[in-house]
Design a protein around this motif. Sequence first.
Motif, PDB file in Angstrom:
ATOM      1  N   ASP A   1       9.956 -13.426  -0.959  1.00 13.70           N
ATOM      2  CA  ASP A   1       8.583 -12.975  -0.738  1.00 13.70           C
ATOM      3  C   ASP A   1       8.556 -11.977   0.405  1.00 13.70           C
ATOM      4  OD1 ASP A   1       7.107 -14.736  -2.629  1.00 13.70           O
ATOM      5  OD2 ASP A   1       7.929 -16.310  -1.355  1.00 13.70           O
ATOM      6  N   GLY A   2       7.715 -10.975   0.282  1.00 12.02           N
ATOM      7  CA  GLY A   2       7.585  -9.977   1.334  1.00 12.02           C
ATOM      8  C   GLY A   2       6.259  -9.248   1.228  1.00 12.02           C
ATOM      9  N   ASN A   3       6.091  -8.209   2.042  1.00 12.86           N
ATOM     10  CA  ASN A   3       4.836  -7.460   2.073  1.00 12.86           C
ATOM     11  C   ASN A   3       5.108  -5.968   2.205  1.00 12.86           C
ATOM     12  OD1 ASN A   3       2.539  -9.613   2.397  1.00 12.86           O
ATOM     13  ND2 ASN A   3       4.152 -10.259   3.787  1.00 12.86           N
ATOM     14  N   ILE A   4       4.217  -5.184   1.613  1.00 15.15           N
ATOM     15  CA  ILE A   4       4.266  -3.724   1.717  1.00 15.15           C
ATOM     16  C   ILE A   4       2.863  -3.241   2.093  1.00 15.15           C
ATOM     17  CG2 ILE A   4       4.663  -1.552   0.486  1.00 15.15           C
ATOM     18  CD1 ILE A   4       6.441  -3.082  -1.467  1.00 15.15           C
ATOM     19  N   SER A   5       2.787  -2.211   2.943  1.00 19.10           N
ATOM     20  CA  SER A   5       1.517  -1.557   3.231  1.00 19.10           C
ATOM     21  C   SER A   5       1.536  -0.170   2.609  1.00 19.10           C
ATOM     22  CB  SER A   5       1.282  -1.449   4.741  1.00 19.10           C
ATOM     23  OG  SER A   5       0.970  -2.705   5.282  1.00 19.10           O
ATOM     24  N   ALA A   6       0.606   0.082   1.701  1.00 19.30           N
ATOM     25  CA  ALA A   6       0.520   1.387   1.042  1.00 19.30           C
ATOM     26  C   ALA A   6      -0.654   2.156   1.634  1.00 19.30           C
ATOM     27  CB  ALA A   6       0.333   1.201  -0.464  1.00 19.30           C
ATOM     28  N   LYS A   7      -0.364   3.351   2.159  1.00 16.89           N
ATOM     29  CA  LYS A   7      -1.407   4.160   2.787  1.00 16.89           C
ATOM     30  C   LYS A   7      -2.011   5.114   1.768  1.00 16.89           C
ATOM     31  CE  LYS A   7       0.430   4.011   7.491  1.00 16.89           C
ATOM     32  NZ  LYS A   7       0.897   4.803   8.660  1.00 16.89           N
ATOM     33  N   LEU A   8      -3.341   5.036   1.648  1.00 17.32           N
ATOM     34  CA  LEU A   8      -4.077   5.978   0.812  1.00 17.32           C
ATOM     35  C   LEU A   8      -4.851   6.918   1.737  1.00 17.32           C
ATOM     36  CD1 LEU A   8      -4.996   3.225  -1.605  1.00 17.32           C
ATOM     37  CD2 LEU A   8      -4.084   5.367  -2.424  1.00 17.32           C
ATOM     38  N   GLU A   9      -5.636   7.813   1.158  1.00 16.43           N
ATOM     39  CA  GLU A   9      -6.316   8.817   1.968  1.00 16.43           C
ATOM     40  C   GLU A   9      -7.179   8.205   3.069  1.00 16.43           C
ATOM     41  OE1 GLU A   9      -6.403   8.649  -1.292  1.00 16.43           O
ATOM     42  OE2 GLU A   9      -5.365  10.440  -2.011  1.00 16.43           O
ATOM     43  N   ASP A  10      -7.960   7.182   2.710  1.00  9.31           N
ATOM     44  CA  ASP A  10      -8.932   6.656   3.662  1.00  9.31           C
ATOM     45  C   ASP A  10      -8.771   5.165   3.952  1.00  9.31           C
ATOM     46  OD1 ASP A  10      -9.535   5.917   1.122  1.00  9.31           O
ATOM     47  OD2 ASP A  10     -11.700   6.276   1.260  1.00  9.31           O
ATOM     48  N   ARG A  11      -7.690   4.548   3.445  1.00 12.24           N
ATOM     49  CA  ARG A  11      -7.537   3.121   3.693  1.00 12.24           C
ATOM     50  C   ARG A  11      -6.087   2.696   3.489  1.00 12.24           C
ATOM     51  NH1 ARG A  11      -9.486   3.550  -1.603  1.00 12.24           N
ATOM     52  NH2 ARG A  11      -8.616   2.094  -3.142  1.00 12.24           N
ATOM     53  N   VAL A  12      -5.796   1.475   3.925  1.00 15.02           N
ATOM     54  CA  VAL A  12      -4.470   0.889   3.751  1.00 15.02           C
ATOM     55  C   VAL A  12      -4.598  -0.306   2.814  1.00 15.02           C
ATOM     56  CG1 VAL A  12      -2.545  -0.284   4.884  1.00 15.02           C
ATOM     57  CG2 VAL A  12      -3.670   1.637   6.021  1.00 15.02           C
ATOM     58  N   VAL A  13      -3.741  -0.340   1.781  1.00 14.01           N
ATOM     59  CA  VAL A  13      -3.741  -1.451   0.826  1.00 14.01           C
ATOM     60  C   VAL A  13      -2.490  -2.279   1.077  1.00 14.01           C
ATOM     61  CG1 VAL A  13      -3.679  -2.095  -1.602  1.00 14.01           C
ATOM     62  CG2 VAL A  13      -4.990  -0.097  -0.883  1.00 14.01           C
ATOM     63  N   ASP A  14      -2.671  -3.568   1.293  1.00  9.37           N
ATOM     64  CA  ASP A  14      -1.539  -4.471   1.482  1.00  9.37           C
ATOM     65  C   ASP A  14      -1.083  -4.998   0.124  1.00  9.37           C
ATOM     66  OD1 ASP A  14      -1.535  -4.275   4.280  1.00  9.37           O
ATOM     67  OD2 ASP A  14      -3.121  -5.773   4.443  1.00  9.37           O
TER      68      ASP A  14
ATOM     69  N   ASP B   1      -6.596  -5.092  -1.665  1.00 10.34           N
ATOM     70  CA  ASP B   1      -7.336  -3.881  -1.311  1.00 10.34           C
ATOM     71  C   ASP B   1      -8.696  -4.277  -0.752  1.00 10.34           C
ATOM     72  OD1 ASP B   1      -8.409  -1.402  -1.034  1.00 10.34           O
ATOM     73  OD2 ASP B   1      -8.255  -0.821  -3.137  1.00 10.34           O
ATOM     74  N   LYS B   2      -8.753  -4.398   0.577  1.00  7.25           N
ATOM     75  CA  LYS B   2     -10.000  -4.828   1.211  1.00  7.25           C
ATOM     76  C   LYS B   2     -11.121  -3.826   0.954  1.00  7.25           C
ATOM     77  CE  LYS B   2     -11.902  -6.312   5.679  1.00  7.25           C
ATOM     78  NZ  LYS B   2     -11.636  -6.459   7.120  1.00  7.25           N
ATOM     79  N   GLY B   3     -10.732  -2.545   0.841  1.00 14.94           N
ATOM     80  CA  GLY B   3     -11.744  -1.520   0.608  1.00 14.94           C
ATOM     81  C   GLY B   3     -12.388  -1.640  -0.762  1.00 14.94           C
ATOM     82  N   ALA B   4     -11.692  -2.254  -1.722  1.00 10.62           N
ATOM     83  CA  ALA B   4     -12.234  -2.391  -3.075  1.00 10.62           C
ATOM     84  C   ALA B   4     -13.034  -3.672  -3.250  1.00 10.62           C
ATOM     85  CB  ALA B   4     -11.094  -2.358  -4.097  1.00 10.62           C
ATOM     86  N   VAL B   5     -12.948  -4.584  -2.272  1.00 11.86           N
ATOM     87  CA  VAL B   5     -13.659  -5.864  -2.356  1.00 11.86           C
ATOM     88  C   VAL B   5     -14.679  -5.934  -1.234  1.00 11.86           C
ATOM     89  CG1 VAL B   5     -13.427  -8.373  -2.306  1.00 11.86           C
ATOM     90  CG2 VAL B   5     -11.608  -6.977  -3.306  1.00 11.86           C
TER      91      VAL B   5
END
Length: 579
Positions: free
Chosen positions: A274-287, A307-311
């Motif tokens: 198990d692990g984690n990745i942070s993906a950077k988009l234009e205006d937010r970060v998706v874990d 995606d905290k920005g989508a919820v």
Amino acid sequence: MARVRIGDLLIKQGLITESQLQEALNLQKQQKGLRLGEVLLQTGAIKEEDFAVVLGSHLSLPFASYASGLLKPKTDQDLDKLVNYDFARKNLVLPLNKNLHSLTCAVFDPLDYFILDNLKILTGCDLNLVIGTKTDISRAINEFYVTGKEARGKEGGSILDQTLQQSYAEGEKVVKAEDRGHSADSELSIDSLIAKAGEAPVIKLVDLVIRQAIDERASDIHIEPFKDRLEIRYRIDGVLYQIPPPASHLHLPIVSRIKILAKLDIAEKRLPQDGNISAKLEDRVVDLRVSTIPTVWGEKVVLRLMDKGAVKLDLTTLGYEARALEGIRKALHSSYGLFFVTGPTGSGKSTTLYACLNEIFDPSLNIMSVEDPVEFKIDGVNQVSVRADIGLTFAAALRAFLRQDPDVIMVGEVRDLETAQICIRSALTGHLVLSTLHTNDAPSAVVRLMDIGVPHYLLTPSLVMIVAQRLARKLCPSCKEPYEANGMTVGGYKIKSDLIYRAKGCDECSHTGYKGRVVIAEVMAVNEEIRAMIGREATYNEIKDAARKNGMDTLFESGMKQVEGGVSSVDEILGVTTA
């Protein structure tokens, strides 16, 4: 459609005999997974063209042969972008002509509904089918995508499709360069795995798969190896959809690339990781939460998108009815007590708990949470992630919390008696405790807690609210189709609205008919009557009847109210609840 008895059709046409049919049926039993038609073709009992003509005639589908010139796709409609080469080659599907939202396609097996459903999802079109032989369709695919590509002077496919094709070509070079006498696991050393994972096509492919999943509002990405193929599926609004996959020999580089991003051990293939990745988009970060597990054909990878920005973590936007929302808010503003959200995995329990924390957040409160793992990071909340490998369990974290002067405690899940007892004692000593349970409805949460060993005399004064919930898909507002209910009764529930809606499908919802999800919930406030029943260890049915008498809607009733409001459909509610 009535079941096709292809053997009887072929005998009727005089193309095979009874003995040939029986022989083919016996062989079919030995070669599980093959259709009868494939067995007959393999044994030479029937010619490809004869078989296609008979099947097409029975299904009222026109037959198209290569020689007739009917298997020549239109060259001015970008059909190679609509259906990419890898999908066409793998599934023997050839797009011929597109007219508005209708796609004419040549297929070898018109009864393979799995392929046809994937084709509908891929193209967003209704399908008009013609039938052809495997040989003719394969030849036409090669001519259109390979030979015709240079003549058209175009690169076929979307950015993701082009990357898949580029990666496929690169992978072919790798396979040709490797010693074919060894298995895939023994072929690649750790150094070569790292090198291949760092190659541009693989990097671009993984990035685009993640980016497309985010754009499609997917909650999970499944990367699954099988004997002769690699599949990628997105879970959107709770349903898994397959996307055009890369070539199977790219499995190891793709998995290695994901492991490198998630800081996992790429040499370890025998154990889950198990692990984690942070993906950077234009205006937010998706874990992204990464999970790998070994299967018989290699490692399967699942990426959960956070995606905290989508919820929107706001109770008012989740879909609760006004009366239910009022009861939840009243319970959340209790000075102490135990608040449970119940439901199966994927029912939105964590999102509801986060929305509850947002609802009561105040700088004057010390709010602490223990989760496995932390899904959304909330500013102002002290969040702890469980690490069982070093002894940081739910129970250990809760014991430490009580020495941290908390006002509100959130526990990701009550899994055992020790955690349940600490939660209850925390609630009894002046703390508001929020947590989750896996139960089918609200009243059964009480029974579950007593089953795991919690004394009824501790439950009686501590429980304040139990919310059971499910997520139902919302009808697409752009294409939902109205129809008259006319006093319709569903599962004993009489629909009060004269007009309700059903799914249709359009470009906005990728022709699924649904877009987004809404909460349907049982909200059981624990009043004095129910406390008294818990104190005398009442049965599940007695507690449920008392809650219903006090105004609790069941999950089914809550869902049917969403139908009456035009938010969801009868079919969807019946799919996620029981009448």
